[in-house]
Design an enzyme around this catalytic site. Structure first.
Site, PDB file in Angstrom:
ATOM      1  N   TRP A   1       0.834  -1.210   0.000  1.00 42.88           N
ATOM      2  CA  TRP A   1       0.000   0.000   0.000  1.00 42.88           C
ATOM      3  C   TRP A   1       0.867   1.257   0.000  1.00 42.88           C
ATOM      4  CZ3 TRP A   1      -4.877   1.247  -0.955  1.00 42.88           C
ATOM      5  CH2 TRP A   1      -5.895   0.293  -0.835  1.00 42.88           C
TER       6      TRP A   1
ATOM      7  N   TRP B   1     -19.408  20.273  -0.250  1.00 44.44           N
ATOM      8  CA  TRP B   1     -19.162  19.965   1.162  1.00 44.44           C
ATOM      9  C   TRP B   1     -19.678  21.090   2.059  1.00 44.44           C
ATOM     10  CZ3 TRP B   1     -17.591  15.126   1.860  1.00 44.44           C
ATOM     11  CH2 TRP B   1     -16.840  14.493   0.855  1.00 44.44           C
TER      12      TRP B   1
ATOM     13  N   ASN C   1      -4.867   2.155  12.597  1.00 45.42           N
ATOM     14  CA  ASN C   1      -5.312   2.268  11.204  1.00 45.42           C
ATOM     15  C   ASN C   1      -6.811   2.031  11.051  1.00 45.42           C
ATOM     16  OD1 ASN C   1      -4.556   2.654   8.361  1.00 45.42           O
ATOM     17  ND2 ASN C   1      -5.300   0.561   8.124  1.00 45.42           N
TER      18      ASN C   1
ATOM     19  N   TRP D   1      -7.528   9.298   3.186  1.00 49.22           N
ATOM     20  CA  TRP D   1      -8.678  10.190   3.296  1.00 49.22           C
ATOM     21  C   TRP D   1      -9.564  10.121   2.060  1.00 49.22           C
ATOM     22  CZ3 TRP D   1     -11.233  12.660   6.933  1.00 49.22           C
ATOM     23  CH2 TRP D   1     -10.634  12.754   8.208  1.00 49.22           C
TER      24      TRP D   1
END
Length: 500
Positions: free
Chosen positions: A299, A327, A365, A406
């Protein structure tokens, strides 16, 4: 042995704070008759940090002290500079009259711009600039699709990454960078002696935190070992339990992870060493834990590659269509954001995770996914707000991984799953902190609630709350939004992209 082609070179340590198995350092040592070593406390980065109790700066400081001592023990030394690196490196290179500057690659846009400026300044003075791959196993264009395109989904990337590793398997095992024998040669010839007296900008010792404009933190009280020795200690501990990693990694109250992320970030241990360990464990015992941990290391490479190929992700959605999302930015959203930052959302697992971050600079995590999903899906607040907050507080902050994580949570990034994946914070709490151990660690005020009730304490009758000495809304916040209402609102919100 290769005949040295450079009379004098300068090696620039950055996010590679080790002198063992260091790619750029190896190339500098074995191609040069003389090598000077330098680390720059870059004011372009440090002066922008508003929190002067920054654990990352203290980690670098302590790791550098160990590195400098280790170099002195073998007859070398480390030059320390506190200045703007883009200016200081070319200036020091001129003063030392080096032929070339060596370093290891960095893939962040600001770092690339800095390196371009350094290389340009050096070129004007007839000096070379060399950067080598060190923080990744495969980088840039090394792992591509069959159509020579960069991957945008992890699993196909992982499969191609593994095929590439297997195709060069024997070469990989022998590809450590044996700096030790070159250090020995240069020390014996007197070519690694300190050059401190040649420049007024060079500090003789590693400056303490106050000299850098920072103050000590609780880093040492957290018992997080620093430097090369600390990384090896953590790896030794983890190697004894790596077989359990797949089963334990999602439970924040269990010491089931490696805790090496900060060491990965600052390069106190070689990523090649970590991959070799995981591969060896897989071969020895078919360890599912080792295989799962290897996936986590892949990753890292994946997000490095995404940032390299798609630098727009720093400020825009990876999936361009999601840039249209409106948003929430009004005053009510800012209030909600501040409550999220402070760990006062009324959802115990979310709040405990945020308290862990604020108190330690670390966040498990699994919890990163939970709190990021809550901010973007429950509160409909821009993922960039959350990413910036993490950038300020995470010990292991890395732009590529932070951005990737994110955007994954916000469904705007490299993810095969659509936007309707919305984590239920109550279910996540019940599943991964079933006995409430993690929640109670950060919110002892909730300790009297049963293991069943602690995940949604507001559902406990008010009379019982009073008896337990914790009234929701008084002693612990009430939920700032109902989960089912938030889920329905998020589905409608994200559906705007599909409709557009």
């Amino acid at each position: 042995m290769i005949t040295p082609i450079h009379q004098h070179s300068l090696f620039w340590f950055r996010r590679d704070l080790r002198h063992i198995d260091n790619a750029g350092l190896y190339h500098a040592l074995h191609t040069s008759q003389k090598v000077s070593l330098v680390f720059v406390f870059d004011r372009a980065i440090l002066d922008a940090l508003t929190n002067k109790a920054d654990r990352r700066v203290e980690f670098i400081y302590l790791s550098l002290k160990e590195l400098k001592d280790a170099l002195r023990a073998i007859g070398a030394d480390l030059l320390i500079v506190h200045a703007v690196a883009a200016v200081a490196i070319p200036q020091l290179a001129r003063q030392l009259k080096v032929d070339a500057v060596f370093c290891n690659e960095d893939y962040e846009p600001d770092a690339l711009a800095r390196d371009k400026a350094v290389a340009s300044s050096l070129k004007e003075n007839g000096q070379d600039f060399f950067a080598y791959k060190d923080q990744a196993i495969f980088a840039k264009d090394e792992v591509l699709t069959q159509n020579a395109r960069p991957f945008s989904v992890f699993t196909p990337y992982k499969n191609a990454w593994l095929r590439k590793l297997q195709n060069g398997h024997n070469d990989f095992y022998s590809r450590a960078y044996p700096t030790e024998k070159y250090f020995d040669r240069l020390v014996k010839s007197g070519s690694l002696s300190s050059s401190i007296s040649t420049s007024k900008m060079v500090l003789e010792n590693v400056p303490d935190l106050t000299q850098l404009g920072f103050v000590p933190t609780n880093l040492t009280q957290m018992a997080l070992p620093t430097g090369m020795s600390g990384a090896q200690k953590l790896l030794n501990n983890f190697s004894e339990q790596i077989d359990l990693y797949q089963q334990q990694r999602d439970f924040p109250w269990v010491k089931g992870v490696s805790y090496l992320s900060m060491h990965n970030r600052f390069g106190t241990i070689s990523p090649r060493h970590l991959v070799r360990m995981a591969l060896a464990r897989q071969i020895e015992s078919s360890s599912l834990g080792a295989q799962t941990w290897l996936n986590e290391l892949i990753w890292r490479d994946f997000y490095f590659a995404v940032l390299w190929h798609y630098p727009h992700v720093v400020s825009h959605a990876f999936k361009a269509a999601y840039d249209i999302l409106p948003w929430r930015t009004n005053q009510a959203a800012r209030v909600d954001f501040e409550l999220w930052c402070a760990g006062k959302t009324g959802y115990p697992l979310v709040d405990a995770a945020m308290q862990q971050l604020l108190q330690t600079g670390f966040m498990h995590n699994r919890l990163r996914m939970v709190v990021a999903s809550f901010l973007t899906k429950h509160l409909l607040i821009d993922w960039r707000w959350g990413a910036d907050f993490f950038a300020q507080h995470l010990n292991d902050f890395d732009l590529s991984a932070n951005n990737g994580g994110w955007q994954w949570a916000a469904s705007t990034g490299c993810d095969a799953q659509p936007y309707f994946r919305i984590f239920n914070p109550i279910i996540q709490s019940q599943k991964f902190d079933a006995q409430g151990k993690f929640i109670r660690r950060y919110f002892p005020v909730l300790s009297a609630f049963s293991n069943a009730a602690i995940h949604a304490p507001w559902t406990t009758p008010a009379m019982l709350q009073a008896d337990m000495g914790c009234v929701i809304g008084r002693d612990y916040p009430a939920p700032i939004i109902d989960h089912e209402l938030a889920r329905q609102r998020a589905l409608a919100f994200f559906a705007q992209v599909k409709q557009a």
